[in-house]
Design a protein around this motif. Structure first.
Motif, PDB file in Angstrom:
ATOM      1  N   GLN A  26       0.529  -1.204  -0.378  1.00  0.00           N
ATOM      2  CA  GLN A  26      -0.363   0.334   0.354  1.00  0.00           C
ATOM      3  C   GLN A  26       1.136   1.591   0.013  1.00  0.00           C
ATOM      4  N   HIS A  27       2.248   0.804   0.572  1.00  0.00           N
ATOM      5  CA  HIS A  27       3.235   2.472   0.583  1.00  0.00           C
ATOM      6  C   HIS A  27       3.280   3.044  -0.936  1.00  0.00           C
ATOM      7  N   GLU A  28       3.930   1.648  -1.208  1.00  0.00           N
ATOM      8  CA  GLU A  28       4.073   1.693  -2.628  1.00  0.00           C
ATOM      9  C   GLU A  28       2.706   2.819  -3.801  1.00  0.00           C
ATOM     10  N   GLN A  50       0.511   6.832   5.510  1.00  0.00           N
ATOM     11  CA  GLN A  50       1.651   6.471   7.056  1.00  0.00           C
ATOM     12  C   GLN A  50       0.752   5.665   8.004  1.00  0.00           C
ATOM     13  N   ILE A  51      -0.312   5.869   8.272  1.00  0.00           N
ATOM     14  CA  ILE A  51      -1.086   4.880   9.121  1.00  0.00           C
ATOM     15  C   ILE A  51      -0.733   3.491   8.355  1.00  0.00           C
ATOM     16  N   GLY A  52      -0.746   3.153   7.543  1.00  0.00           N
ATOM     17  CA  GLY A  52      -0.261   1.329   7.043  1.00  0.00           C
ATOM     18  C   GLY A  52       1.306   1.573   7.688  1.00  0.00           C
ATOM     19  N   VAL A  53       2.251   3.010   6.990  1.00  0.00           N
ATOM     20  CA  VAL A  53       3.284   1.993   7.629  1.00  0.00           C
ATOM     21  C   VAL A  53       3.657   2.317   9.183  1.00  0.00           C
ATOM     22  N   ALA A  54       2.634   2.777   9.679  1.00  0.00           N
ATOM     23  CA  ALA A  54       2.628   2.342  11.224  1.00  0.00           C
ATOM     24  C   ALA A  54       2.308   0.827  11.307  1.00  0.00           C
ATOM     25  N   PHE A  55       1.344   0.288  10.819  1.00  0.00           N
ATOM     26  CA  PHE A  55       1.289  -1.235  11.190  1.00  0.00           C
ATOM     27  C   PHE A  55       2.353  -2.123  10.286  1.00  0.00           C
ATOM     28  N   HIS A  56       3.700  -1.215   9.310  1.00  0.00           N
ATOM     29  CA  HIS A  56       3.772  -2.101   9.048  1.00  0.00           C
ATOM     30  C   HIS A  56       5.056  -2.295   9.820  1.00  0.00           C
ATOM     31  N   HIS A  57       5.796  -1.137  10.643  1.00  0.00           N
ATOM     32  CA  HIS A  57       6.691  -1.096  11.658  1.00  0.00           C
ATOM     33  C   HIS A  57       6.032  -2.349  12.947  1.00  0.00           C
ATOM     34  N   LEU A  58       4.904  -1.796  13.146  1.00  0.00           N
ATOM     35  CA  LEU A  58       4.216  -2.541  14.150  1.00  0.00           C
ATOM     36  C   LEU A  58       4.315  -4.093  14.459  1.00  0.00           C
ATOM     37  N   ARG A  59       4.992  -4.932  13.292  1.00  0.00           N
ATOM     38  CA  ARG A  59       4.757  -6.141  12.083  1.00  0.00           C
ATOM     39  C   ARG A  59       6.276  -6.235  13.168  1.00  0.00           C
ATOM     40  N   LYS A  60       7.272  -5.743  12.813  1.00  0.00           N
ATOM     41  CA  LYS A  60       8.376  -5.538  12.934  1.00  0.00           C
ATOM     42  C   LYS A  60       8.876  -4.734  14.540  1.00  0.00           C
ATOM     43  N   LEU A  61       7.993  -5.037  15.699  1.00  0.00           N
ATOM     44  CA  LEU A  61       8.264  -4.063  16.747  1.00  0.00           C
ATOM     45  C   LEU A  61       8.855  -3.218  16.944  1.00  0.00           C
ATOM     46  N   ASN A  62       9.021  -1.692  15.780  1.00  0.00           N
ATOM     47  CA  ASN A  62       9.692  -0.937  15.787  1.00  0.00           C
ATOM     48  C   ASN A  62       8.524  -0.229  16.527  1.00  0.00           C
ATOM     49  N   GLY A  65       9.016   3.612  16.227  1.00  0.00           N
ATOM     50  CA  GLY A  65       8.417   3.873  13.873  1.00  0.00           C
ATOM     51  C   GLY A  65       6.679   3.855  14.235  1.00  0.00           C
ATOM     52  N   THR A  66       6.166   2.977  14.910  1.00  0.00           N
ATOM     53  CA  THR A  66       5.128   2.837  15.101  1.00  0.00           C
ATOM     54  C   THR A  66       4.182   3.594  15.314  1.00  0.00           C
ATOM     55  N   VAL A  67       4.744   4.488  16.995  1.00  0.00           N
ATOM     56  CA  VAL A  67       3.822   5.652  17.215  1.00  0.00           C
ATOM     57  C   VAL A  67       4.317   6.370  16.635  1.00  0.00           C
ATOM     58  N   TYR A  68       5.352   7.078  15.868  1.00  0.00           N
ATOM     59  CA  TYR A  68       5.865   8.299  14.985  1.00  0.00           C
ATOM     60  C   TYR A  68       4.808   8.395  14.162  1.00  0.00           C
ATOM     61  N   MET A  69       4.211   6.910  13.027  1.00  0.00           N
ATOM     62  CA  MET A  69       3.723   7.301  11.777  1.00  0.00           C
ATOM     63  C   MET A  69       2.311   7.373  12.679  1.00  0.00           C
ATOM     64  N   LEU A  70       1.920   6.422  13.729  1.00  0.00           N
ATOM     65  CA  LEU A  70       0.730   7.064  14.182  1.00  0.00           C
ATOM     66  C   LEU A  70       0.330   8.479  14.595  1.00  0.00           C
ATOM     67  N   TRP A 116      -3.875  -7.821  16.985  1.00  0.00           N
ATOM     68  CA  TRP A 116      -4.187  -7.264  16.047  1.00  0.00           C
ATOM     69  C   TRP A 116      -5.631  -7.303  15.438  1.00  0.00           C
ATOM     70  N   ASP A 117      -6.347  -6.901  15.934  1.00  0.00           N
ATOM     71  CA  ASP A 117      -8.135  -6.744  16.088  1.00  0.00           C
ATOM     72  C   ASP A 117      -8.147  -5.721  15.960  1.00  0.00           C
ATOM     73  N   LEU A 118      -7.198  -4.911  16.677  1.00  0.00           N
ATOM     74  CA  LEU A 118      -7.196  -3.464  17.204  1.00  0.00           C
ATOM     75  C   LEU A 118      -6.505  -2.631  15.143  1.00  0.00           C
ATOM     76  N   ALA A 119      -6.007  -3.819  14.458  1.00  0.00           N
ATOM     77  CA  ALA A 119      -5.336  -3.145  13.280  1.00  0.00           C
ATOM     78  C   ALA A 119      -6.555  -2.361  12.619  1.00  0.00           C
ATOM     79  N   VAL A 120      -6.073  -1.193  12.313  1.00  0.00           N
ATOM     80  CA  VAL A 120      -7.300   0.265  11.356  1.00  0.00           C
ATOM     81  C   VAL A 120      -7.291  -0.478  10.562  1.00  0.00           C
TER      82      VAL A 120
END
Length: 126
Positions: A26-28, A50-62, A65-70, A116-120
Motif C-alpha cells: 500500500q505504501h508503494e 503513513q498509518i499503513g506504514v505504522a502497521f508495517h513498523h508494528l509487525r517488525k516490533l519497531n 516507528g509505530t508511534v511516530y507514524m500513528l 491485531w483486531d485493533l489494526a486499522v
C-alpha cells in the motif's frame, strides 16, 4: 480541496492493500499517487500511507516507528475529516488514535502482545 471527487483507482487499490494487511505494498501504491498529485488532496493519500506504514513498523516490533507514524499520519488526515473522496476519515482518525493508545500502553517491551483486531481498516462511505 478535491474531497467531492470520486476516489482515483490507485487510492482504491492502496486501500484494498492496506485492508488486506499489505502495508509495504500500500505504501508503494499510495506513494506513486501522492507524488504525482500537486493539489492538497495529496495529503489525504500521504496520511493513509503513513498509518499503513505504522502497521508495517508494528509487525517488525519497531515501537518508535509505530508511534511516530500513528502520530504523523493523522496530522495529514485531520483537515479532510469527516470524509473525503469516499474515505471515512473520521473513523480512520479514531481507529488510529485507539491503536496508538494501545501501542503506547504496551510499550516497546510488550509490543508483540498487540491485539491485531485493533489494526486499522480504511472504510469507505457512500
Amino acid at each position: 480541496m478535491s474531497c467531492d471527487e470520486p476516489p482515483p483507482p490507485e487510492l482504491l487499490e492502496g486501500i484494498a492493500q492496506f485492508n488486506r494487511g499489505e502495508y509495504f505494498e500500500q505504501h508503494e501504491t499510495l506513494e506513486l499517487l501522492w507524488r504525482a498529485e500537486r493539489r492538497d488532496i495529496r495529503y489525504l493519500y500521504q496520511g493513509i500511507l503513513q498509518i499503513g506504514v505504522a502497521f508495517h513498523h508494528l509487525r517488525k516490533l519497531n515501537h518508535h516507528g509505530t508511534v511516530y507514524m500513528l502520530t504523523r499520519g493523522p496530522r495529514y488526515l485531520a483537515p479532510f475529516a469527516p470524509a473525503c473522496q469516499g474515505v471515512d476519515v473520521a473513523a480512520l482518525l479514531a481507529d488510529a488514535a485507539a491503536a496508538r493508545r494501545e501501542v503506547e500502553r504496551l510499550g516497546p517491551s510488550r509490543l508483540a502482545e498487540f491485539d491485531w483486531d485493533l489494526a486499522v481498516k480504511v472504510r469507505l462511505v457512500g
